[in-house]
Design a protein around this motif. Structure first.
Motif, short mmCIF file in Angstrom:
data_model
loop_
_atom_site.label_atom_id
_atom_site.label_comp_id
_atom_site.label_asym_id
_atom_site.label_seq_id
_atom_site.Cartn_x
_atom_site.Cartn_y
_atom_site.Cartn_z
N THR A 31 -5.59 4.23 -9.22
CA THR A 31 -4.24 3.74 -9.01
C THR A 31 -3.79 4.01 -7.59
O THR A 31 -4.22 5.00 -6.96
CB THR A 31 -3.25 4.42 -9.98
OG1 THR A 31 -3.20 5.83 -9.70
CG2 THR A 31 -3.64 4.19 -11.42
N ASP A 32 -2.95 3.14 -7.07
CA ASP A 32 -2.34 3.35 -5.76
C ASP A 32 -0.87 3.66 -6.00
O ASP A 32 0.00 2.82 -5.83
CB ASP A 32 -2.52 2.10 -4.89
CG ASP A 32 -2.02 2.32 -3.46
OD1 ASP A 32 -1.87 3.49 -3.07
OD2 ASP A 32 -1.79 1.32 -2.76
N HIS A 33 -0.63 4.88 -6.46
CA HIS A 33 0.71 5.31 -6.82
C HIS A 33 0.97 6.70 -6.27
O HIS A 33 0.14 7.60 -6.43
CB HIS A 33 0.90 5.31 -8.34
CG HIS A 33 2.27 5.75 -8.77
ND1 HIS A 33 2.57 7.06 -9.11
CD2 HIS A 33 3.42 5.06 -8.90
CE1 HIS A 33 3.84 7.14 -9.43
NE2 HIS A 33 4.39 5.96 -9.32
N GLU B 185 0.87 -1.19 0.00
CA GLU B 185 0.00 0.00 0.00
C GLU B 185 0.90 1.22 0.00
O GLU B 185 1.85 1.31 0.79
CB GLU B 185 -0.92 -0.04 1.23
CG GLU B 185 -1.90 1.10 1.35
CD GLU B 185 -1.29 2.28 2.11
OE1 GLU B 185 -1.68 3.43 1.81
OE2 GLU B 185 -0.43 2.06 2.99
N ALA B 186 0.63 2.17 -0.89
CA ALA B 186 1.59 3.23 -1.17
C ALA B 186 1.62 4.33 -0.11
O ALA B 186 2.68 4.80 0.27
CB ALA B 186 1.31 3.84 -2.54
N ALA B 187 0.47 4.78 0.35
CA ALA B 187 0.42 6.03 1.12
C ALA B 187 1.26 5.99 2.39
O ALA B 187 2.03 6.91 2.68
CB ALA B 187 -1.04 6.36 1.46
N LYS C 124 -4.25 12.46 -7.29
CA LYS C 124 -3.80 11.34 -8.10
C LYS C 124 -5.01 10.64 -8.70
O LYS C 124 -6.12 10.77 -8.19
CB LYS C 124 -2.99 10.36 -7.25
CG LYS C 124 -3.81 9.66 -6.17
CD LYS C 124 -2.99 8.62 -5.43
CE LYS C 124 -3.84 7.85 -4.42
NZ LYS C 124 -3.09 6.79 -3.75
N ARG D 182 4.49 2.46 -5.50
CA ARG D 182 3.29 1.84 -6.07
C ARG D 182 2.81 0.72 -5.17
O ARG D 182 3.56 -0.20 -4.83
CB ARG D 182 3.57 1.29 -7.47
CG ARG D 182 2.30 0.79 -8.17
CD ARG D 182 2.58 0.32 -9.59
NE ARG D 182 3.09 1.37 -10.44
CZ ARG D 182 2.32 2.29 -11.04
NH1 ARG D 182 1.01 2.28 -10.84
NH2 ARG D 182 2.86 3.21 -11.81
N GLY D 183 1.55 0.80 -4.75
CA GLY D 183 0.95 -0.25 -3.96
C GLY D 183 0.21 -1.24 -4.84
O GLY D 183 -0.59 -0.84 -5.69
#
Length: 269
Positions: A187-189, A163-165, A183, A203-204
């Protein structure tokens, strides 16, 4: 690797580095391998690298050169340590000792250093709270990768994690990265920004392969992705994800004969 995702960085023009890299900028990348001599043969054939001995404080270590300019490093894994053969990016710091302290305070670990690499600079190697390994480099005589944007040079670095955050917050705290205001929702970027410009990304993916936890991926520039893949296979490497078209060109995920993973990018014209 990136499970078919595209790198998040913009197209980069070729250039020669002549100034000390800004805080947090990926400034060097180094491979640790069981057989560094075989690794030199593999990457020399793939990227056209030549090699020169590096600081003796780092053990058996060489710097890869293109036209006499430093591009990357290759060292030997200690025989008594069960570590992953991998490419490790180094992020710039003005004070590596203070950065190492902040890494620890923010939930990361420091496994090597800080220590001097002769007159080249000072370094540490640590891991973020998710376990992904990265280096920290305080430049002195050695500023880092000296040329970019041509075949055989690092083009982009991306952390692949669950997970990106949360992990991005760690790097933002340690290195002072800025964050994009918004964003895409699908996307999880998270791009990591220096002076408003993305220099790396997180990147998640939600899930990662069982044999590979969170890790950094280095993308190397190539003139012809298909030809590069043929060279990799011909020299005993593997194609993990074949060439596909993305916004910035054509990319592929690969591994060298010892299993060190990296990616290729052929930029769009």
């Amino acid at each position: 690797m990136t499970e078919g995702r595209a790198p998040g960085g913009p197209a980069a023009p070729s250039g020669v580095a002549s100034a000390r890299p800004a805080l947090g900028t990926p400034c060097w990348v180094s491979l640790t391998a069981h057989g560094p001599t075989a690794a030199q043969e593999f990457y020399g054939e793939l990227f056209g690298w030549e090699f020169r001995a590096g600081p003796r404080q780092l053990g058996p270590y060489v710097r890869a050169l293109l036209d006499g300019r430093e591009v990357a490093g290759i060292g030997r894994l200690p025989a008594d340590r069960h570590l992953t053969v991998a490419w490790t990016p180094y992020l710039a710091s003005d004070r590596v000792d203070a950065t190492a302290d902040t890494v620890r305070l923010c939930g990361g670990t420091v496994g090597v250093g800080p220590l001097d690499a002769g007159d080249a600079g000072r370094l540490a190697i640590g891991s973020d709270p998710s376990g992904a390994v990265f280096g920290v480099w305080q430049a002195a005589a050695h500023l880092g990768t000296a040329v970019t944007g041509v075949h055989g040079t690092p083009a982009w670095h991306e952390l692949v994690t669950y997970e990106a955050a949360g992990v991005a917050t760690f790097y933002e705290t340690v290195f002072g990265y800025g964050r994009q205001a918004a964003k895409p929702a699908d996307t999880d970027h998270v791009p990591l920004l220096v002076d408003g410009r993305p220099v790396a990304g997180v990147r998640g993916l939600g899930a990662l392969p069982r044999d590979r936890g969170p890790h950094w991926v280095t993308y190397f520039e190539v003139d012809d992705a298909d030809e590069a893949l043929a060279r990799i296979v011909g020299r005993g490497g593997r194609v993990l994800h074949p060439v596909r078209d993305v916004a910035h060109g054509r990319v592929a995920d690969v591994a060298d004969p010892e299993g060190a993973r990296f990616a290729l990018i052929q930029r769009s014209c």
